[in-house]
Design an enzyme around this catalytic site. Sequence first.
Site, mmCIF file in Angstrom:
data_model
loop_
_atom_site.group_PDB
_atom_site.id
_atom_site.type_symbol
_atom_site.label_atom_id
_atom_site.label_comp_id
_atom_site.label_asym_id
_atom_site.label_seq_id
_atom_site.Cartn_x
_atom_site.Cartn_y
_atom_site.Cartn_z
ATOM 1 N N CYS A 30 0.830 -1.210 0.000
ATOM 2 C CA CYS A 30 0.000 0.000 0.000
ATOM 3 C C CYS A 30 0.868 1.265 0.000
ATOM 4 C CB CYS A 30 -0.909 -0.043 1.236
ATOM 5 S SG CYS A 30 -1.742 1.489 1.633
ATOM 6 N N CYS A 33 0.117 3.777 2.743
ATOM 7 C CA CYS A 33 0.574 3.224 4.028
ATOM 8 C C CYS A 33 2.059 3.525 4.230
ATOM 9 C CB CYS A 33 0.361 1.714 4.081
ATOM 10 S SG CYS A 33 -1.357 1.184 3.985
#
Length: 130
Positions: A30, A33
């Site tokens: 991600c 993230c």
Amino acid sequence: MSTVELTKENFDDIVSGNDFVLIDFWAEWCGPCKQFGPVFERSSEKHDDLVFAKVDTEAQPELAQAFQIQSIPTVMIVRDNIAVFAQPGALPAEALEDVIGQARALDMEEVRASVTEAQQDEQAQAEQGQ
């Protein structure tokens, strides 16, 4: 304080054993993230009285499912075993600090009373539906 990795094996001990836990639900693949990770780490260094924890949603799908995590990153704050904040998306540093301040300022007696009232209302509605 360094960030703790939360797993289904240690989750209850860490969350129940601490008054204030910030949780970052994330995954290696991600992009947002990865951008949020350093913000979360820097904040953990500023607030050594709080527990900062990370849940790798790929390695711990049961935890992600239990908290109905739909998108990552998602930041959650648990105070006194009550989730008082949950928001998907990478928060900027200022926003994360603001959320921490707001969570610190919560009157947990009021929060507990509100949770109890909501549970009683839910139970009453369920009984009426039978």
